[in-house]
Enzyme design. Structure first.
Site, PDB file in Angstrom:
ATOM      1  N   GLY A   1      12.055  29.849 -18.498  1.00 42.04           N
ATOM      2  CA  GLY A   1      13.260  30.589 -18.141  1.00 42.04           C
ATOM      3  C   GLY A   1      14.468  29.845 -18.680  1.00 42.04           C
TER       4      GLY A   1
ATOM      5  CE  LYS B   1      13.420  25.658 -17.515  1.00 39.95           C
ATOM      6  NZ  LYS B   1      14.809  26.065 -17.202  1.00 39.95           N
TER       7      LYS B   1
ATOM      8  CD  GLU C   1      14.377  19.470 -18.992  1.00 38.31           C
ATOM      9  OE1 GLU C   1      14.390  20.406 -19.824  1.00 38.31           O
ATOM     10  OE2 GLU C   1      15.270  19.287 -18.147  1.00 38.31           O
TER      11      GLU C   1
ATOM     12  CD  GLN D   1      13.211  22.116 -22.816  1.00 33.81           C
ATOM     13  OE1 GLN D   1      12.294  22.489 -22.110  1.00 33.81           O
ATOM     14  NE2 GLN D   1      14.258  21.469 -22.339  1.00 33.81           N
TER      15      GLN D   1
ATOM     16  CB  CYS E   1      24.820  36.583 -15.177  1.00 35.00           C
ATOM     17  SG  CYS E   1      26.204  36.585 -16.341  1.00 35.00           S
TER      18      CYS E   1
END
Ligand code: ADP
Ligand code: ZN
Length: 205
Positions: free
Chosen positions: A29, A35, A103, A105, A159
């Site tokens: 996400g 997360k 993490e 990524q 948002c």
């Protein structure tokens, strides 16, 4: 939002562990989507079930105390910082049943093979990470991990501009570098309408 049905299936698998087989769970996400909270929650439950847990994070992430992973809401879990997937693999103990990785990524592509190896050996592997970079582009190796995972959870933030479901991490400062570590003040959660990819900057930043 967690898909409750998919998630309860995952929990069920923890108890049954068919033929000693492991599996891969991926939590993806935007930033602030929960997360790390979700990862920590699953790790804590595994520990309550008296399973041996090892947790890792990439050394690049120095936002918080080095020896732990932390959520933006203050949840923490002890974790080992490692440079590469190879280093992670080398540190897994023989009796480890659950491996958590935050993490994802920021790891190299070798993470895909490493998690696959662990799952083949019977380990439950849970990887959390950003699925998109600040441009909204797939953030490797998360797309590859999503392809091979048995279970996928997509988390969403709110948002900050309009209150809708946020799926993007808006960078609020000028930089073309893909990796710019930081959270509050550097990034904010935005929905599809309010997200402005870097290429379209800068008016609404
Ligand atoms: P991630 O690992 O996805 O960055 P965390 O688990 O670290 O997310 O943090 C999630 C927490 O961040 C939420 O429970 C909430 O307390 C906080 N938070 C801050 N800003 C937002 C936002 N815009 N939308 C949702 N949660 C937010
Ligand atoms: Zn919005």
């Amino acid at each position: 939002m967690i898909d409750e049905l998919a998630y309860s299936n995952t929990e069920e698998r923890i108890r049954t562990r068919h033929n000693g087989a492991g599996w891969i769970e991926v939590i993806v996400g935007s930033m602030f989507s929960g997360k790390s909270e979700e990862l920590i929650r699953r790790l804590n439950r595994a520990k309550i079930a008296r399973q041996k847990v090892q947790v890792f994070k990439p050394k690049i992430d120095d936002r918080y105390a080095v020896e732990e992973i932390a959520s933006h809401s203050g949840m923490t879990h002890i974790s080992k910082p490692v440079m590469k997937a190879e280093e992670l693999l080398a540190q897994i103990d023989d009796d480890t049943e659950v491996v958590g990785i935050d993490e994802g990524q920021f790891f190299d592509m070798e993470l895909v093979e490493a998690t696959n190896d662990l799952a083949n050996r019977g380990v439950r592997v849970i990887v959390a990470g950003l699925d998109q970079d600040y441009m909204g582009k797939p953030f490797e190796p998360m797309p590859q991990l999503l392809s091979i995972a048995e279970f996928i959870t997509k988390t969403h933030a709110i948002c900050v501009k309009c209150g809708n479901t946020a799926n993007y991490s808006q960078r609020t400062f000028e930089s073309d570098a893909r990796v710019e570590v930081g959270a509050h003040g550097k990034y904010e959660a935005r929905c599809r309408t309010c997200f402005i990819p870097h290429a379209d900057k800068p008016t609404a930043l």
